[in-house]
Scaffold this active site. Sequence first.
Site, short mmCIF file in Angstrom:
data_model
loop_
_atom_site.label_atom_id
_atom_site.label_comp_id
_atom_site.label_asym_id
_atom_site.label_seq_id
_atom_site.Cartn_x
_atom_site.Cartn_y
_atom_site.Cartn_z
CG ASP A 164 1.35 5.31 4.48
OD1 ASP A 164 0.97 3.94 4.90
OD2 ASP A 164 2.40 5.50 4.85
CG HIS A 180 5.07 1.15 3.16
ND1 HIS A 180 4.58 2.22 2.39
CD2 HIS A 180 4.13 0.95 3.98
CE1 HIS A 180 3.51 2.86 3.27
NE2 HIS A 180 3.76 2.09 4.21
NE ARG A 217 1.84 6.64 8.55
CZ ARG A 217 0.84 5.94 8.10
NH1 ARG A 217 0.61 4.55 7.76
NH2 ARG A 217 -0.47 6.58 7.76
CG HIS A 220 -0.23 0.00 2.63
ND1 HIS A 220 0.44 -1.01 3.16
CD2 HIS A 220 -0.01 1.12 3.36
CE1 HIS A 220 0.92 -0.63 4.14
NE2 HIS A 220 0.87 0.76 4.54
C1 SIN Z 1 2.70 1.59 7.46
O1 SIN Z 1 2.28 0.72 7.20
O2 SIN Z 1 2.88 2.84 7.42
C2 SIN Z 1 3.73 1.14 8.42
C3 SIN Z 1 4.60 -0.05 8.12
C4 SIN Z 1 5.42 -0.81 9.24
O3 SIN Z 1 4.93 -0.61 10.37
O4 SIN Z 1 6.27 -1.40 8.97
#
Ligand code: SIN
Length: 286
Positions: A101, A255, A270, A99
Amino acid sequence: MNNSLHITPLGPYIGAEISGLTLAEPLEDAQFAQLQQALLTHQVLFFRDQPITPRQQRTLAHRFGDLHIHPVYPHAPEAEEIIVLDTHNDNPPDNDNWHTDVTFIETPPALAILAAKQLPPVGGDTLWASGIAAFAGLSTRLQRLLSGLEAEHDFTKSFPAHRHQGSAAEYARWQEAATRHPPLRHPVVRTHPLSGRQALFVNEGFTTRLPDLPTRESEALLTFLFAHITKPEYQVRWRWRENDIAIWDNRVTQHYANADYLPARRIMHRATVLGDKPFWRDLDAQ
Ligand code: SIN
């Protein structure tokens, strides 16, 4: 006092490890400019040994722009702009899909800053893929077909109602978020507003269909693109240590957070910096 940046590329297309910066301290203008340039080139940057508090992380992220406040994820008590991704057996991970974000809003984030707070003894790596490399890896014919097309992105694809019914308050919050975020369209191929590079901008997490194509063509093409963008050649994989930080350009990457660590716990913080409205520019016409 911060020193100048040292940049070690982790692959030809995406990823670099950076040293010589203390991200919890205010960055000098020259360092910040170097950081921005490195981000444009490498798309995701990794930093070891960077303890940072939620307030410091917010200050760092704010240097890049205005911050997004997530409609459903919980946040740090002292900073509502810092999402807390605390996953364990009672709150299993939901980001083990490819995905980008927050593409369910008109101006999806330009970048995100992720800090590792508590990690499982093993596992919990995150992978990033370059939409720029993936676009460049398509035939010219397919690049032309995709350029100018639009895709629909839907909040409920990654945040379905059934995952948010733990309490009446949680469900009410989800309902409000779903109402505020109806499906919307972004270009399938996106031109980076700063570098001018073209990138594939569909992601399995939120992209539902290509509304200008018949359903079966849309399904077939998206299935192909979702698989294509995750070719190992276009990826970098990061094995986290506590106090690592990753910063990625969310305009041209996607990611996947590996969910291989339960029953261990994993806590990440985040910050998400708002971006511009995605557009496609025909570079051949210039
Ligand atoms: C996310 O998906 O923004 C976080 C990724 C993660 O927790 O490694």
